[in-house]
Write a protein that holds these residues in place. Sequence first.
Motif, PDB file in Angstrom:
ATOM      1  N   ALA A 275      74.761-133.092 -87.546  1.00 52.64           N
ATOM      2  CA  ALA A 275      74.390-133.304 -86.150  1.00 52.64           C
ATOM      3  C   ALA A 275      75.457-134.103 -85.406  1.00 52.64           C
ATOM      4  CB  ALA A 275      73.042-134.010 -86.061  1.00 52.64           C
ATOM      5  N   ASP A 276      76.130-135.020 -86.100  1.00 55.99           N
ATOM      6  CA  ASP A 276      77.193-135.797 -85.460  1.00 55.99           C
ATOM      7  C   ASP A 276      78.374-134.900 -85.091  1.00 55.99           C
ATOM      8  OD1 ASP A 276      75.753-138.173 -85.632  1.00 55.99           O
ATOM      9  OD2 ASP A 276      76.689-138.756 -87.532  1.00 55.99           O
ATOM     10  N   ALA A 277      78.668-133.923 -85.938  1.00 57.74           N
ATOM     11  CA  ALA A 277      79.759-132.986 -85.639  1.00 57.74           C
ATOM     12  C   ALA A 277      79.394-132.138 -84.417  1.00 57.74           C
ATOM     13  CB  ALA A 277      80.049-132.098 -86.838  1.00 57.74           C
ATOM     14  N   ARG A 278      78.168-131.652 -84.378  1.00 58.20           N
ATOM     15  CA  ARG A 278      77.740-130.859 -83.222  1.00 58.20           C
ATOM     16  C   ARG A 278      77.819-131.698 -81.946  1.00 58.20           C
ATOM     17  NH1 ARG A 278      74.550-129.805 -79.407  1.00 58.20           N
ATOM     18  NH2 ARG A 278      73.916-127.710 -78.817  1.00 58.20           N
ATOM     19  N   GLN A 279      77.399-132.963 -82.014  1.00 61.47           N
ATOM     20  CA  GLN A 279      77.452-133.824 -80.845  1.00 61.47           C
ATOM     21  C   GLN A 279      78.894-134.075 -80.410  1.00 61.47           C
ATOM     22  OE1 GLN A 279      74.794-134.920 -78.876  1.00 61.47           O
ATOM     23  NE2 GLN A 279      76.565-135.300 -77.546  1.00 61.47           N
ATOM     24  N   ALA A 280      79.797-134.261 -81.380  1.00 57.98           N
ATOM     25  CA  ALA A 280      81.212-134.476 -81.052  1.00 57.98           C
ATOM     26  C   ALA A 280      81.789-133.246 -80.355  1.00 57.98           C
ATOM     27  CB  ALA A 280      82.006-134.818 -82.308  1.00 57.98           C
ATOM     28  N   VAL A 281      81.416-132.070 -80.830  1.00 54.72           N
ATOM     29  CA  VAL A 281      81.853-130.829 -80.179  1.00 54.72           C
ATOM     30  C   VAL A 281      81.286-130.781 -78.760  1.00 54.72           C
ATOM     31  CG1 VAL A 281      81.593-128.313 -80.198  1.00 54.72           C
ATOM     32  CG2 VAL A 281      82.203-129.516 -82.308  1.00 54.72           C
ATOM     33  N   ALA A 282      80.001-131.088 -78.612  1.00 57.88           N
ATOM     34  CA  ALA A 282      79.365-131.071 -77.291  1.00 57.88           C
ATOM     35  C   ALA A 282      80.050-132.053 -76.341  1.00 57.88           C
ATOM     36  CB  ALA A 282      77.878-131.392 -77.412  1.00 57.88           C
ATOM     37  N   ASP A 283      80.418-133.226 -76.850  1.00 61.16           N
ATOM     38  CA  ASP A 283      81.098-134.221 -76.015  1.00 61.16           C
ATOM     39  C   ASP A 283      82.442-133.698 -75.518  1.00 61.16           C
ATOM     40  OD1 ASP A 283      78.947-135.915 -76.479  1.00 61.16           O
ATOM     41  OD2 ASP A 283      80.025-137.147 -77.956  1.00 61.16           O
ATOM     42  N   PHE A 284      83.185-133.015 -76.396  1.00 63.66           N
ATOM     43  CA  PHE A 284      84.480-132.449 -76.022  1.00 63.66           C
ATOM     44  C   PHE A 284      84.279-131.359 -74.963  1.00 63.66           C
ATOM     45  CE2 PHE A 284      88.712-130.933 -78.181  1.00 63.66           C
ATOM     46  CZ  PHE A 284      89.426-131.337 -77.064  1.00 63.66           C
ATOM     47  N   LEU A 285      83.281-130.514 -75.173  1.00 68.36           N
ATOM     48  CA  LEU A 285      83.014-129.428 -74.235  1.00 68.36           C
ATOM     49  C   LEU A 285      82.517-129.948 -72.886  1.00 68.36           C
ATOM     50  CD1 LEU A 285      81.278-126.811 -76.543  1.00 68.36           C
ATOM     51  CD2 LEU A 285      83.628-126.798 -75.715  1.00 68.36           C
ATOM     52  N   ALA A 286      81.928-131.139 -72.878  1.00 70.44           N
ATOM     53  CA  ALA A 286      81.393-131.711 -71.634  1.00 70.44           C
ATOM     54  C   ALA A 286      82.487-131.939 -70.594  1.00 70.44           C
ATOM     55  CB  ALA A 286      80.659-133.015 -71.929  1.00 70.44           C
ATOM     56  N   LEU A 287      83.739-131.926 -71.021  1.00 67.36           N
ATOM     57  CA  LEU A 287      84.834-132.029 -70.053  1.00 67.36           C
ATOM     58  C   LEU A 287      84.812-130.840 -69.100  1.00 67.36           C
ATOM     59  CD1 LEU A 287      87.712-133.167 -72.430  1.00 67.36           C
ATOM     60  CD2 LEU A 287      86.492-134.569 -70.745  1.00 67.36           C
ATOM     61  N   GLY A 288      84.244-129.714 -69.564  1.00 70.95           N
ATOM     62  CA  GLY A 288      84.131-128.541 -68.711  1.00 70.95           C
ATOM     63  C   GLY A 288      85.443-127.838 -68.437  1.00 70.95           C
ATOM     64  N   LEU A 289      86.424-128.066 -69.300  1.00 66.24           N
ATOM     65  CA  LEU A 289      87.754-127.484 -69.101  1.00 66.24           C
ATOM     66  C   LEU A 289      88.071-126.482 -70.204  1.00 66.24           C
ATOM     67  CD1 LEU A 289      89.661-130.752 -68.183  1.00 66.24           C
ATOM     68  CD2 LEU A 289      88.797-128.986 -66.635  1.00 66.24           C
ATOM     69  N   PRO A 290      88.799-125.425 -69.872  1.00 65.49           N
ATOM     70  CA  PRO A 290      89.148-124.432 -70.883  1.00 65.49           C
ATOM     71  C   PRO A 290      90.245-124.935 -71.818  1.00 65.49           C
ATOM     72  CG  PRO A 290      90.195-123.872 -68.818  1.00 65.49           C
ATOM     73  CD  PRO A 290      89.323-125.064 -68.546  1.00 65.49           C
ATOM     74  N   MET A 291      90.241-124.377 -73.003  1.00 72.93           N
ATOM     75  CA  MET A 291      91.279-124.673 -73.992  1.00 72.93           C
ATOM     76  C   MET A 291      92.178-123.457 -74.143  1.00 72.93           C
ATOM     77  SD  MET A 291      90.995-125.634 -78.040  1.00 72.93           S
ATOM     78  CE  MET A 291      90.618-127.366 -77.807  1.00 72.93           C
TER      79      MET A 291
END
Length: 135
Positions: free
Chosen positions: A54-70
């Motif tokens: 769950a911590d990994a999923r949250q870390a991914v969600a936090d990164f995605l929260a920037l709302g910017l494309p990679m």
Amino acid sequence: MPPSTDTFAPVADPHEHTANFARAFNSGDPDAVVATMDPRAVFVRGPGDGVTGADARQAVADFLALGLPMDIRDRYVYVADDTALIIADWRVEGEAPDGSHLCLTGSSTDVLRRGADGLWRSIIDNPHGTTAPQT
């Protein structure tokens, strides 16, 4: 309606993993990114700070929260039997949620494993590569 994580299922060729990961990341859906990973995978949320579950999923969600494309491109893909090492260069750039300009870049070091089903999943997702922890 968010995209189906089936769209981002693991790939049969490790050379296709990075492009699949980019599509998942750019969907903005943390579950799409997690779908490309082994359930026991480690996500490195900062240099020296790996998390799972769950911590990994949250870390991914936090990164995605920037709302910017990679934008991400493989530099090297090395395959040995059922294990692959991918070194990829990435960039996340644009207007941050607070209105400021944000530009993040790095060279990731990712390890994939081929499962019994023949599909490749990330077991270590380290977007920070060899970046040293801040002291």
